[in-house]
Design a protein around this motif. Structure first.
Motif, PDB file in Angstrom:
ATOM      1  N   LEU A 141       0.826  -1.205   0.000  1.00 38.23           N
ATOM      2  CA  LEU A 141       0.000   0.000   0.000  1.00 38.23           C
ATOM      3  C   LEU A 141       0.862   1.257   0.000  1.00 38.23           C
ATOM      4  N   TYR A 142       0.358   2.275  -0.715  1.00 39.13           N
ATOM      5  CA  TYR A 142       1.006   3.583  -0.771  1.00 39.13           C
ATOM      6  C   TYR A 142      -0.043   4.675  -0.631  1.00 39.13           C
ATOM      7  N   SER A 143       0.396   5.828  -0.137  1.00 38.92           N
ATOM      8  CA  SER A 143      -0.439   7.020  -0.117  1.00 38.92           C
ATOM      9  C   SER A 143       0.451   8.207  -0.474  1.00 38.92           C
ATOM     10  N   PHE A 144       0.040   8.968  -1.494  1.00 34.02           N
ATOM     11  CA  PHE A 144       0.854  10.091  -1.976  1.00 34.02           C
ATOM     12  C   PHE A 144       0.015  11.364  -2.032  1.00 34.02           C
ATOM     13  N   ASP A 145       0.680  12.503  -1.794  1.00 33.24           N
ATOM     14  CA  ASP A 145       0.024  13.805  -1.915  1.00 33.24           C
ATOM     15  C   ASP A 145      -0.002  14.286  -3.363  1.00 33.24           C
ATOM     16  N   LYS A 146       0.940  13.805  -4.158  1.00 36.83           N
ATOM     17  CA  LYS A 146       0.995  14.178  -5.566  1.00 36.83           C
ATOM     18  C   LYS A 146       1.443  12.973  -6.386  1.00 36.83           C
ATOM     19  N   ALA A 147       1.383  13.106  -7.701  1.00 30.37           N
ATOM     20  CA  ALA A 147       1.721  11.988  -8.580  1.00 30.37           C
ATOM     21  C   ALA A 147       3.114  11.459  -8.259  1.00 30.37           C
ATOM     22  N   PRO A 148       3.230  10.166  -7.982  1.00 33.26           N
ATOM     23  CA  PRO A 148       4.529   9.606  -7.591  1.00 33.26           C
ATOM     24  C   PRO A 148       5.424   9.317  -8.790  1.00 33.26           C
ATOM     25  N   SER A 149       6.699   9.200  -8.491  1.00 29.98           N
ATOM     26  CA  SER A 149       7.669   8.807  -9.505  1.00 29.98           C
ATOM     27  C   SER A 149       8.404   7.570  -8.996  1.00 29.98           C
ATOM     28  N   PHE A 150       8.188   6.432  -9.664  1.00 30.50           N
ATOM     29  CA  PHE A 150       8.823   5.181  -9.263  1.00 30.50           C
ATOM     30  C   PHE A 150      10.053   4.927 -10.125  1.00 30.50           C
ATOM     31  N   LYS A 151      11.133   4.559  -9.462  1.00 27.95           N
ATOM     32  CA  LYS A 151      12.389   4.260 -10.168  1.00 27.95           C
ATOM     33  C   LYS A 151      12.485   2.756 -10.429  1.00 27.95           C
ATOM     34  N   GLU A 152      13.411   2.400 -11.287  1.00 26.55           N
ATOM     35  CA  GLU A 152      13.613   0.988 -11.608  1.00 26.55           C
ATOM     36  C   GLU A 152      13.952   0.189 -10.361  1.00 26.55           C
ATOM     37  N   SER A 153      14.705   0.792  -9.458  1.00 26.53           N
ATOM     38  CA  SER A 153      15.078   0.100  -8.220  1.00 26.53           C
ATOM     39  C   SER A 153      13.848  -0.171  -7.349  1.00 26.53           C
ATOM     40  N   ASP A 154      12.848   0.710  -7.427  1.00 27.63           N
ATOM     41  CA  ASP A 154      11.608   0.497  -6.666  1.00 27.63           C
ATOM     42  C   ASP A 154      10.880  -0.750  -7.158  1.00 27.63           C
ATOM     43  N   PHE A 155      10.834  -0.901  -8.475  1.00 31.97           N
ATOM     44  CA  PHE A 155      10.165  -2.075  -9.050  1.00 31.97           C
ATOM     45  C   PHE A 155      10.939  -3.355  -8.745  1.00 31.97           C
ATOM     46  N   GLN A 156      12.246  -3.264  -8.741  1.00 36.88           N
ATOM     47  CA  GLN A 156      13.061  -4.443  -8.416  1.00 36.88           C
ATOM     48  C   GLN A 156      12.782  -4.913  -6.995  1.00 36.88           C
ATOM     49  N   LYS A 157      12.636  -3.981  -6.070  1.00 33.43           N
ATOM     50  CA  LYS A 157      12.326  -4.335  -4.679  1.00 33.43           C
ATOM     51  C   LYS A 157      10.933  -4.939  -4.568  1.00 33.43           C
ATOM     52  N   LEU A 158       9.960  -4.311  -5.234  1.00 33.22           N
ATOM     53  CA  LEU A 158       8.590  -4.805  -5.169  1.00 33.22           C
ATOM     54  C   LEU A 158       8.474  -6.206  -5.746  1.00 33.22           C
ATOM     55  N   ASN A 159       9.174  -6.448  -6.837  1.00 34.72           N
ATOM     56  CA  ASN A 159       9.080  -7.738  -7.517  1.00 34.72           C
ATOM     57  C   ASN A 159       9.645  -8.895  -6.705  1.00 34.72           C
ATOM     58  N   LYS A 160      10.295  -8.592  -5.598  1.00 31.02           N
ATOM     59  CA  LYS A 160      10.833  -9.655  -4.755  1.00 31.02           C
ATOM     60  C   LYS A 160       9.786 -10.233  -3.802  1.00 31.02           C
ATOM     61  N   TYR A 161       8.697  -9.480  -3.562  1.00 26.96           N
ATOM     62  CA  TYR A 161       7.715  -9.973  -2.593  1.00 26.96           C
ATOM     63  C   TYR A 161       6.269  -9.642  -2.948  1.00 26.96           C
ATOM     64  N   ALA A 162       6.023  -8.617  -3.748  1.00 28.04           N
ATOM     65  CA  ALA A 162       4.661  -8.133  -3.970  1.00 28.04           C
ATOM     66  C   ALA A 162       4.087  -8.570  -5.306  1.00 28.04           C
ATOM     67  N   SER A 163       2.762  -8.763  -5.321  1.00 24.05           N
ATOM     68  CA  SER A 163       2.039  -9.052  -6.560  1.00 24.05           C
ATOM     69  C   SER A 163       1.493  -7.771  -7.179  1.00 24.05           C
ATOM     70  N   GLY A 164       1.441  -6.707  -6.396  1.00 26.02           N
ATOM     71  CA  GLY A 164       0.928  -5.444  -6.900  1.00 26.02           C
ATOM     72  C   GLY A 164       0.900  -4.403  -5.807  1.00 26.02           C
ATOM     73  N   ILE A 165       0.240  -3.276  -6.107  1.00 29.30           N
ATOM     74  CA  ILE A 165       0.149  -2.192  -5.134  1.00 29.30           C
ATOM     75  C   ILE A 165      -1.293  -1.710  -4.995  1.00 29.30           C
ATOM     76  N   GLY A 166      -1.583  -1.125  -3.832  1.00 29.53           N
ATOM     77  CA  GLY A 166      -2.797  -0.360  -3.618  1.00 29.53           C
ATOM     78  C   GLY A 166      -2.378   1.087  -3.455  1.00 29.53           C
ATOM     79  N   ILE A 167      -3.103   2.003  -4.084  1.00 30.96           N
ATOM     80  CA  ILE A 167      -2.666   3.401  -4.108  1.00 30.96           C
ATOM     81  C   ILE A 167      -3.872   4.316  -4.159  1.00 30.96           C
ATOM     82  N   ASN A 168      -3.766   5.497  -3.542  1.00 31.60           N
ATOM     83  CA  ASN A 168      -4.901   6.421  -3.536  1.00 31.60           C
ATOM     84  C   ASN A 168      -5.225   6.869  -4.965  1.00 31.60           C
TER      85      ASN A 168
END
Length: 284
Positions: free
Chosen positions: A200-227
């Motif tokens: 889960l994520y909550s942002f005040d403005k449009a987020p910017s995800f880096k390649e390293s963020d996706f690499q971390k997520l892909n190790k444990y997560a199937s997806g994200i929940g976001i506002n």
């Protein structure tokens, strides 16, 4: 001698347990996730709200979990309860103490639909929900502030296993777990890698995800929940390119539901599962 050590090292690596890949969620679907039940029509996190969501044909029932002093997993959003204008942590109360305080503080709760039973408005435990609905429905469970409850992950998995909800490969999965706490999700992935996990994520403005963020997520997560307010078609496509689903929350406006469907969102959290189901039916 060098050859011996090289062979030994290779055998060691081969024997090391590799982390399991996250479980993929069903493709070409648009999950209607009943946010705290059909909470636009009945008090949230009650048996009545979940019964309505089932009647409305929601794909998943969303539950928030806290844990009491005596280890009971309770379906409740806030980790504090107010008593005589004082906040008391759920973790500092036994289940019976919490239930008493909760019932004392809910006298003014009103249902919106006459069909929602007022007798089903009290505090409920996870055990009561699972006993009531069993394996007939799908559950989308959030671990709220798990750092406040040491061992919460193990207790949750044990309870789900006791009810046979982790048996076999289910499609769609019977259980999806979510949390804002990354470490908690990573812990669950090590304990039970066959459960789909949503960061889960909550942002005040449009987020910017880096390649390293996706690499971390892909190790444990199937997806994200976001506002929902920060979601764009480009963001959805970006996550899809990295093999991750995206479930915006909390979507109650029909036009926003239709837009997210057209953009390719994989599901929505909504207080109005009836509207979400109708949009899904019409758009297909």
């Amino acid at each position: 001698m060098k050859k011996f050590f090289l062979i030994s090292f290779l055998l060691f690596l081969a024997g090391c347990e590799q982390p399991a890949k996250p479980v993929p969620l069903p493709e070409n679907n648009f999950l209607v996730i009943a946010h705290r039940g059909a909470s636009a029509y009945a008090p949230e996190h009650t048996i009545g709200a979940y019964e309505l969501a089932i009647q409305m044909r929601a794909d998943y029932l969303e539950l928030d979990l806290q844990q009491t002093k005596d280890g009971k997993l309770v379906v409740m959003h806030n980790r504090f309860i107010v008593n005589q204008q004082k906040e008391i942590a759920v973790a500092d109360l036994t289940y019976e103490e919490l239930k008493t305080l909760h019932e004392e503080g809910t006298g003014q709760r009103q249902t919106v639909l006459e069909s929602a039973e007022k007798t089903n408005e009290g505090l409920i435990s996870l055990e009561e929900v699972l006993e009531r609905f069993g394996a007939d429905v799908n559950y989308y469970i959030e671990l709220k502030t798990p750092a406040s409850y040491p061992g919460m992950e193990e207790d949750l998995i044990a309870e789900l296993r006791d009810f046979g909800l982790l048996d076999g490969n289910q499609n769609p999965p019977r259980i999806i777990l979510q949390s804002f706490d990354r470490k908690s999700l990573q812990r669950i992935h090590k304990l039970e890698p066959d459960i789909p996990l949503i960061q889960l994520y909550s942002f005040d403005k449009a987020p910017s995800f880096k390649e390293s963020d996706f690499q971390k997520l892909n190790k444990y997560a199937s997806g994200i929940g976001i506002n929902k307010d920060v979601v764009s078609k480009e963001l959805i496509n970006q996550f899809h390119r990295h093999g991750l689903d995206i479930h915006p929350y909390t979507v109650n406006e029909e036009e926003v539901m239709r837009r997210l469907y057209e953009w390719g969102a994989d599901g929505i959290f909504t207080d109005h599962p009836d509207i979400g189901v109708e949009v899904k039916r019409e758009e297909r």
